[in-house]
Design a protein around this motif. Structure first.
Motif, PDB file in Angstrom:
ATOM      1  N   GLN A  98       0.824  -1.209   0.000  1.00  0.00           N
ATOM      2  CA  GLN A  98       0.000   0.000   0.000  1.00  0.00           C
ATOM      3  C   GLN A  98       0.857   1.256   0.000  1.00  0.00           C
ATOM      4  O   GLN A  98       0.500   2.261  -0.626  1.00  0.00           O
ATOM      5  CB  GLN A  98      -0.894   0.032   1.240  1.00  0.00           C
ATOM      6  N   ARG A  99       1.997   1.211   0.701  1.00  0.00           N
ATOM      7  CA  ARG A  99       2.863   2.385   0.779  1.00  0.00           C
ATOM      8  C   ARG A  99       3.486   2.679  -0.585  1.00  0.00           C
ATOM      9  O   ARG A  99       3.665   3.842  -0.962  1.00  0.00           O
ATOM     10  CB  ARG A  99       3.911   2.183   1.868  1.00  0.00           C
ATOM     11  N   TRP A 100       3.811   1.611  -1.318  1.00  0.00           N
ATOM     12  CA  TRP A 100       4.313   1.814  -2.681  1.00  0.00           C
ATOM     13  C   TRP A 100       3.254   2.542  -3.503  1.00  0.00           C
ATOM     14  O   TRP A 100       3.547   3.504  -4.213  1.00  0.00           O
ATOM     15  CB  TRP A 100       4.631   0.455  -3.319  1.00  0.00           C
ATOM     16  N   TRP A 101       2.008   2.063  -3.407  1.00  0.00           N
ATOM     17  CA  TRP A 101       0.925   2.688  -4.176  1.00  0.00           C
ATOM     18  C   TRP A 101       0.721   4.129  -3.734  1.00  0.00           C
ATOM     19  O   TRP A 101       0.561   5.031  -4.572  1.00  0.00           O
ATOM     20  CB  TRP A 101      -0.373   1.892  -4.004  1.00  0.00           C
ATOM     21  N   LEU A 102       0.702   4.353  -2.421  1.00  0.00           N
ATOM     22  CA  LEU A 102       0.455   5.695  -1.898  1.00  0.00           C
ATOM     23  C   LEU A 102       1.474   6.691  -2.438  1.00  0.00           C
ATOM     24  O   LEU A 102       1.113   7.811  -2.810  1.00  0.00           O
ATOM     25  CB  LEU A 102       0.489   5.675  -0.366  1.00  0.00           C
ATOM     26  N   HIS A 103       2.741   6.315  -2.476  1.00  0.00           N
ATOM     27  CA  HIS A 103       3.783   7.222  -2.976  1.00  0.00           C
ATOM     28  C   HIS A 103       3.427   7.713  -4.376  1.00  0.00           C
ATOM     29  O   HIS A 103       3.434   8.919  -4.654  1.00  0.00           O
ATOM     30  CB  HIS A 103       5.133   6.505  -2.987  1.00  0.00           C
ATOM     31  N   HIS A 104       3.111   6.777  -5.253  1.00  0.00           N
ATOM     32  CA  HIS A 104       2.848   7.144  -6.637  1.00  0.00           C
ATOM     33  C   HIS A 104       1.500   7.852  -6.799  1.00  0.00           C
ATOM     34  O   HIS A 104       1.356   8.738  -7.656  1.00  0.00           O
ATOM     35  CB  HIS A 104       2.921   5.898  -7.513  1.00  0.00           C
ATOM     36  N   SER A 105       0.533   7.498  -5.982  1.00  0.00           N
ATOM     37  CA  SER A 105      -0.771   8.152  -6.053  1.00  0.00           C
ATOM     38  C   SER A 105      -0.681   9.603  -5.600  1.00  0.00           C
ATOM     39  O   SER A 105      -1.284  10.497  -6.212  1.00  0.00           O
ATOM     40  CB  SER A 105      -1.782   7.388  -5.196  1.00  0.00           C
ATOM     41  N   LEU A 106       0.067   9.848  -4.532  1.00  0.00           N
ATOM     42  CA  LEU A 106       0.247  11.223  -4.063  1.00  0.00           C
ATOM     43  C   LEU A 106       1.009  12.054  -5.087  1.00  0.00           C
ATOM     44  O   LEU A 106       0.691  13.229  -5.302  1.00  0.00           O
ATOM     45  CB  LEU A 106       0.980  11.231  -2.717  1.00  0.00           C
ATOM     46  N   ALA A 107       2.014  11.458  -5.713  1.00  0.00           N
ATOM     47  CA  ALA A 107       2.762  12.185  -6.746  1.00  0.00           C
ATOM     48  C   ALA A 107       1.845  12.549  -7.907  1.00  0.00           C
ATOM     49  O   ALA A 107       1.905  13.666  -8.444  1.00  0.00           O
ATOM     50  CB  ALA A 107       3.933  11.330  -7.232  1.00  0.00           C
ATOM     51  N   LYS A 159       9.792  -4.056  -7.583  1.00  0.00           N
ATOM     52  CA  LYS A 159      10.296  -3.590  -8.878  1.00  0.00           C
ATOM     53  C   LYS A 159       9.368  -3.946 -10.040  1.00  0.00           C
ATOM     54  O   LYS A 159       9.341  -3.254 -11.059  1.00  0.00           O
ATOM     55  CB  LYS A 159      11.695  -4.138  -9.131  1.00  0.00           C
ATOM     56  N   SER A 160       8.616  -5.042  -9.902  1.00  0.00           N
ATOM     57  CA  SER A 160       7.728  -5.446 -11.002  1.00  0.00           C
ATOM     58  C   SER A 160       6.328  -4.856 -10.881  1.00  0.00           C
ATOM     59  O   SER A 160       5.500  -5.047 -11.775  1.00  0.00           O
ATOM     60  CB  SER A 160       7.642  -6.971 -11.072  1.00  0.00           C
ATOM     61  N   PHE A 161       6.035  -4.138  -9.805  1.00  0.00           N
ATOM     62  CA  PHE A 161       4.689  -3.578  -9.633  1.00  0.00           C
ATOM     63  C   PHE A 161       4.313  -2.653 -10.787  1.00  0.00           C
ATOM     64  O   PHE A 161       3.174  -2.637 -11.246  1.00  0.00           O
ATOM     65  CB  PHE A 161       4.592  -2.798  -8.318  1.00  0.00           C
ATOM     66  N   ALA A 162       5.281  -1.864 -11.237  1.00  0.00           N
ATOM     67  CA  ALA A 162       4.993  -0.858 -12.258  1.00  0.00           C
ATOM     68  C   ALA A 162       4.602  -1.487 -13.596  1.00  0.00           C
ATOM     69  O   ALA A 162       4.029  -0.809 -14.457  1.00  0.00           O
ATOM     70  CB  ALA A 162       6.186   0.065 -12.440  1.00  0.00           C
ATOM     71  N   MET A 168      -0.130 -17.216  -4.618  1.00  0.00           N
ATOM     72  CA  MET A 168       0.737 -16.570  -3.633  1.00  0.00           C
ATOM     73  C   MET A 168       1.951 -15.926  -4.294  1.00  0.00           C
ATOM     74  O   MET A 168       2.433 -14.881  -3.847  1.00  0.00           O
ATOM     75  CB  MET A 168       1.168 -17.578  -2.584  1.00  0.00           C
ATOM     76  N   ARG A 169       2.421 -16.498  -5.373  1.00  0.00           N
ATOM     77  CA  ARG A 169       3.553 -15.898  -6.078  1.00  0.00           C
ATOM     78  C   ARG A 169       3.108 -14.692  -6.901  1.00  0.00           C
ATOM     79  O   ARG A 169       3.850 -13.703  -7.022  1.00  0.00           O
ATOM     80  CB  ARG A 169       4.233 -16.941  -6.968  1.00  0.00           C
ATOM     81  N   GLN A 170       1.915 -14.764  -7.484  1.00  0.00           N
ATOM     82  CA  GLN A 170       1.375 -13.587  -8.166  1.00  0.00           C
ATOM     83  C   GLN A 170       1.227 -12.427  -7.183  1.00  0.00           C
ATOM     84  O   GLN A 170       1.557 -11.279  -7.501  1.00  0.00           O
ATOM     85  CB  GLN A 170       0.016 -13.905  -8.796  1.00  0.00           C
ATOM     86  N   LEU A 171       0.760 -12.727  -5.988  1.00  0.00           N
ATOM     87  CA  LEU A 171       0.593 -11.712  -4.953  1.00  0.00           C
ATOM     88  C   LEU A 171       1.918 -11.025  -4.643  1.00  0.00           C
ATOM     89  O   LEU A 171       1.998  -9.797  -4.587  1.00  0.00           O
ATOM     90  CB  LEU A 171       0.012 -12.349  -3.690  1.00  0.00           C
ATOM     91  N   TRP A 172       2.970 -11.810  -4.450  1.00  0.00           N
ATOM     92  CA  TRP A 172       4.267 -11.228  -4.085  1.00  0.00           C
ATOM     93  C   TRP A 172       4.839 -10.394  -5.227  1.00  0.00           C
ATOM     94  O   TRP A 172       5.422  -9.336  -5.009  1.00  0.00           O
ATOM     95  CB  TRP A 172       5.254 -12.332  -3.692  1.00  0.00           C
ATOM     96  N   ALA A 173       4.648 -10.862  -6.447  1.00  0.00           N
ATOM     97  CA  ALA A 173       5.246 -10.188  -7.597  1.00  0.00           C
ATOM     98  C   ALA A 173       4.499  -8.936  -8.022  1.00  0.00           C
ATOM     99  O   ALA A 173       5.109  -7.975  -8.509  1.00  0.00           O
ATOM    100  CB  ALA A 173       5.335 -11.154  -8.786  1.00  0.00           C
ATOM    101  N   THR A 174       3.167  -8.924  -7.826  1.00  0.00           N
ATOM    102  CA  THR A 174       2.358  -7.832  -8.379  1.00  0.00           C
ATOM    103  C   THR A 174       1.563  -7.051  -7.348  1.00  0.00           C
ATOM    104  O   THR A 174       0.978  -6.018  -7.675  1.00  0.00           O
ATOM    105  CB  THR A 174       1.360  -8.376  -9.425  1.00  0.00           C
ATOM    106  N   GLY A 175       1.483  -7.539  -6.102  1.00  0.00           N
ATOM    107  CA  GLY A 175       0.655  -6.867  -5.100  1.00  0.00           C
ATOM    108  C   GLY A 175      -0.817  -7.123  -5.268  1.00  0.00           C
ATOM    109  O   GLY A 175      -1.645  -6.422  -4.672  1.00  0.00           O
TER     110      GLY A 175
END
Length: 451
Positions: free
Chosen positions: A50-59, A190-193, A317-324
């Motif tokens: 969520q913090r990763w998302w929040l950073h980019h959403s606020l930007a 790193k792969s979230f984007a 579970m691996r999709q979750l870790w890789a993509t959120g």
């Protein structure tokens, strides 16, 4: 600085259909502010994803505000104290915000008193108005849906203001980069984007794409091989798009009823946690307080890492870790596996999802886990134990498994759902952590012991 109004932003990071912004703009110069408070939520402090998302959403929101001649002011600390301090500094007479229903936000809203003006806009209808004949919140979804549907459609969504009145001088703001919301090295996100572009612009684009392309959502949504879900959940959680906006866009879609009911489930979950604020960590059915959960760090870790020997569970579970994020049908299968097959407390799964899901939401996370576990007030019975191997085959998960469990890439179609039983399990892939029949009998016995 006089005639200023604070716009308190939380999980409503948008300009379109933003009733608090519209109201504030009518009152005077608007000072949009986001306060990062890691103390008020307690154990529900935002997780890493969520913090990763929040950073980019606020930007993204900051850039949108600047395009309107405004700014986003960032503060960090105890939210009520920070807002009161900023109101005193700027001479702001009022604070406008969209109403939230998480228990820590309800408490903060009450503490701000009369200077806070709340507006509805993050749900399809004001949840305090969707009540039973006795005035309480609904605890059964079907009844909630009937009551909510009587109030549909929601009001028309509001346009983005042409301009946002700015104060003569701006208060100081912290720098987003100083909040360290993004992962340190190694960068596990790193792969979230690849999958996500947080912000209002992508939320609106994704909603349009879904509405224009959705074909028989109800029949296709359970197949993880097919891109048939909206992937709007994180955008809705962070309020980058309003439920009303999505609802009205669906007017031009075919077969939208099932998706609208899914949106209503989100409202139901928030309504239920409004009625039962401790639902995130207390069983909805007290009888389950006596259930003998297993405390196995080894099994929990195997589940978290996608090393259970059940391909559909491990792929999820691996999709979750890789993509959120994880496909909804697979979320149910993976959650049921933890609770029923491994007999591990649902709260351990809730904690993992809270940290790893970009769409982790207090209402949805709490209610969905208790629904799967059978511990909730409106949930599956304990004896309903999902068979992951059957589910995998039924919903044609072969391609999905190959994508996320590369050790099984060369396993033939006939064996992909259960390579161990077919004698085709690669050495690099773990054996089943427990047999399905053994797990089922153990879970049923545990449930029988508390009757």
């Amino acid at each position: 600085m006089t005639g200023s109004v604070l716009l308190w932003l939380r999980q409503d990071l948008r300009l379109h259909d933003q009733p608090a912004l519209i109201a504030a703009a009518h009152m005077g110069a608007v000072i949009p502010v986001y306060v990062l408070d890691d103390e008020a939520p307690g154990r529900w402090r935002m997780g890493g994803a969520q913090r990763w998302w929040l950073h980019h959403s606020l930007a993204s929101l900051a850039a949108a505000l600047e395009a309107k001649g405004s700014r986003l002011i960032l503060k960090r600390g105890e939210v009520v104290a920070e807002l009161e301090k900023l109101a005193t500094e700027t001479g702001a007479s009022e604070i406008h915000a969209i109403r939230h229903y998480e228990p820590w936000w309800v408490k903060a809203e009450a503490a701000l008193g009369d200077r806070l003006h709340l507006h509805d806009g993050n749900h399809l209808a004001p949840l305090r108005d969707i009540t039973t004949g006795s005035g309480g919140q609904y605890k059964v979804y079907s009844a909630f849906w009937r009551a909510l549907n009587e109030r549909m459609p929601p009001p028309d969504d509001l346009p983005v203001p042409r301009n946002i009145p700015a104060p003569d001088t701006w208060p100081e703001s912290e720098k987003l980069a100083d909040w360290d919301l993004l992962p340190a090295k190694p960068d596990w996100a790193k792969s979230f984007a690849v999958d996500w572009a947080p912000g209002e612009a992508d939320a609106l684009r994704k909603a349009d794409d879904f509405v224009d392309e959705v074909v028989d959502y109800e029949a296709r949504r359970d197949f993880p091989n097919i891109e048939a879900t909206s992937r709007l959940s994180p955008h809705l959680h962070f309020g980058e798009i309003s439920p009303a906006t999505v609802w009205h866009k669906l007017d031009r879609a075919r077969n939208a009823d099932k998706f609208r009911k899914e949106m209503a489930w989100r409202d139901f979950a928030a309504s239920l946690t409004l009625a039962m604020p401790r639902y995130g960590y207390r069983n909805g059915r007290p009888a389950f307080d006596a259930l003998a959960w297993r405390n196995s760090a080894h099994d929990l870790k195997a589940w978290q890492q996608g090393r259970t020997g059940y391909p559909i569970v491990d792929a999820g579970m691996r999709q979750l870790w890789a993509t959120g994020w994880m496909h909804n049908r697979v979320r149910m299968i993976a959650a049921s596996f933890l609770v029923k097959h491994l007999l591990i407390d649902w709260r351990a799964g809730e904690r993992w999802f809270w940290d790893t899901l970009v769409d982790a939401d207090y209402g949805n996370n709490s209610v969905n886990w208790q629904w799967v576990a059978g511990t909730g007030v409106d949930s599956n019975m304990w004896g309903r134990i999902m068979a992951p191997l059957v589910q995998s085959e039924k919903f044609d998960a072969g391609g999905y498994i190959r994508e996320w469990v590369p050790e099984l890439a060369d396993v033939p179609d006939a064996a992909i759902h259960d390579p161990e039983a077919a004698g085709m399990r690669p050495q690099s892939y773990p054996a089943k952590i427990i047999g399905h029949r053994e797990a089922r009998e153990r879970a049923l016995a545990a449930g029988a012991a508390i009757r």
